[in-house]
Design a protein around this motif. Structure first.
Motif, PDB file in Angstrom:
ATOM      1  N   THR A   1       3.706  -4.814   9.192  1.00 24.09           N
ATOM      2  CA  THR A   1       2.385  -5.437   9.254  1.00 24.09           C
ATOM      3  C   THR A   1       1.371  -4.676   8.417  1.00 24.09           C
ATOM      4  N   VAL A   2       1.332  -3.359   8.590  1.00 22.63           N
ATOM      5  CA  VAL A   2       0.381  -2.535   7.844  1.00 22.63           C
ATOM      6  C   VAL A   2       0.697  -2.553   6.355  1.00 22.63           C
ATOM      7  N   ALA A   3       1.980  -2.594   6.009  1.00 28.52           N
ATOM      8  CA  ALA A   3       2.373  -2.607   4.600  1.00 28.52           C
ATOM      9  C   ALA A   3       1.855  -3.839   3.873  1.00 28.52           C
ATOM     10  N   THR A   4       1.701  -4.951   4.584  1.00 27.55           N
ATOM     11  CA  THR A   4       1.200  -6.177   3.954  1.00 27.55           C
ATOM     12  C   THR A   4      -0.313  -6.165   3.764  1.00 27.55           C
TER      13      THR A   4
ATOM     14  N   LEU B   1      -0.696   4.367   9.420  1.00 27.01           N
ATOM     15  CA  LEU B   1      -0.446   3.848  10.766  1.00 27.01           C
ATOM     16  C   LEU B   1      -0.336   5.047  11.698  1.00 27.01           C
ATOM     17  N   VAL B   2      -1.274   5.171  12.617  1.00 30.83           N
ATOM     18  CA  VAL B   2      -1.317   6.303  13.535  1.00 30.83           C
ATOM     19  C   VAL B   2      -0.435   6.028  14.747  1.00 30.83           C
TER      20      VAL B   2
ATOM     21  N   ARG C   1       3.152   8.443  -3.139  1.00 29.47           N
ATOM     22  CA  ARG C   1       2.492   7.150  -3.017  1.00 29.47           C
ATOM     23  C   ARG C   1       3.320   6.169  -2.182  1.00 29.47           C
ATOM     24  N   PRO C   2       3.569   6.497  -0.920  1.00 27.14           N
ATOM     25  CA  PRO C   2       4.317   5.582  -0.053  1.00 27.14           C
ATOM     26  C   PRO C   2       3.492   4.334   0.248  1.00 27.14           C
ATOM     27  N   ASP C   3       4.172   3.296   0.723  1.00 26.95           N
ATOM     28  CA  ASP C   3       3.463   2.079   1.115  1.00 26.95           C
ATOM     29  C   ASP C   3       2.723   2.275   2.440  1.00 26.95           C
ATOM     30  N   VAL C   4       3.319   3.085   3.324  1.00 27.85           N
ATOM     31  CA  VAL C   4       2.730   3.348   4.638  1.00 27.85           C
ATOM     32  C   VAL C   4       2.981   4.802   5.009  1.00 27.85           C
TER      33      VAL C   4
ATOM     34  N   ALA D   1      -7.739   4.680   9.234  1.00 24.75           N
ATOM     35  CA  ALA D   1      -6.396   4.232   9.582  1.00 24.75           C
ATOM     36  C   ALA D   1      -6.340   2.711   9.659  1.00 24.75           C
ATOM     37  N   SER D   2      -5.191   2.149   9.278  1.00 25.71           N
ATOM     38  CA  SER D   2      -5.022   0.693   9.312  1.00 25.71           C
ATOM     39  C   SER D   2      -4.586   0.194  10.673  1.00 25.71           C
ATOM     40  N   GLY D   3      -4.269   1.107  11.584  1.00 26.13           N
ATOM     41  CA  GLY D   3      -3.858   0.690  12.914  1.00 26.13           C
ATOM     42  C   GLY D   3      -3.248   1.828  13.686  1.00 26.13           C
ATOM     43  N   PHE D   4      -2.791   1.513  14.893  1.00 23.41           N
ATOM     44  CA  PHE D   4      -2.180   2.542  15.717  1.00 23.41           C
ATOM     45  C   PHE D   4      -1.189   1.924  16.692  1.00 23.41           C
TER      46      PHE D   4
END
Length: 218
Positions: free
Chosen positions: A122-125, A84-85, A50-53, A103-106
């Protein structure tokens, strides 16, 4: 003290993966929770650790990064993990599919380390991360493929909101949108929030996907 952001690094190239691990572990606010070289292991480790990202490559053996992302962050996942890709320009179609997968971003693989680290934070927040260069490449690739029949018959957005959405799909930040439309950043932020609410979207990444799928990119 705030607990560090825990990152799972997934890339089938050992040299790349080792570099990413080294860069991340050198940061006081980040730590590597695990690493792997294929998508199936990425899914198993993410579900266990269960990592944050999850920092996810696209082309990997056993299970590719797109399907791994779908299993970890897709709409059907009850407790999604932020993904995050990382990719290269010649994978832009795969990036589009990864965004559709949740995906939350790349980011580009050749992005400077500080941009990569900021992207993870950024993605972690819970925010979305869109690399402007890749977003514009996606626009160029997919705009020509959109058929009139693919266009949405109607939109709940006002003309101004559609303008803002198109600029989001072009990879523009709020500050850049504000400058382009001669608005204040606070007004743009309000527009973005209103767009997401009206369309039932989670974040800016989903807004980009919506723009592509509904033929709103010129």
């Amino acid at each position: 003290m705030t607990a560090p952001v825990r990152v799972l690094v997934c890339d089938d190239q050992m040299l790349v993966r080792t570099g990413l691990v080294t860069i991340i572990d050198a940061q006081p606010d980040l730590e590597v929770a695990g690493e792997c070289g294929d998508g199936a292991t990425a899914v198993a480790l993410a579900e266990r650790l269960r990592p944050d990202v999850v920092l996810m490559d696209v082309r990997m053996p056993v299970l590719d990064g797109i399907e791994a992302t779908r299993r970890l962050a897709g709409a059907a996942v009850a407790d999604p993990v932020k993904v995050l890709v990382v990719t290269t320009f010649n994978l832009d179609e795969h990036v589009y599919e990864a965004l559709r997968a949740g995906a939350s971003g790349f980011l580009l693989k050749d992005a400077p380390p500080d941009r990569l680290l900021q992207g993870i934070r950024t993605v972690a927040t819970g925010s979305a991360l869109l690399d402007p260069e890749v977003t514009r490449a996606l626009v160029g690739r997919f705009a020509a493929r959109i058929r009139p029949a693919d266009r949405a018959p109607g939109s709940p957005l006002t003309p101004r909101e559609l303008e803002v959405l198109r600029l989001i799909a072009d990879g523009r930040s709020n500050a850049e949108i504000a400058a382009a439309l001669h608005l204040s950043p606070e007004t743009v932020k309000t527009f973005v929030s209103r767009i997401l609410t009206k369309l039932g979207l989670r974040d800016r990444v989903q807004a980009v996907v919506y723009a592509f799928r509904n033929g709103l990119v010129d």
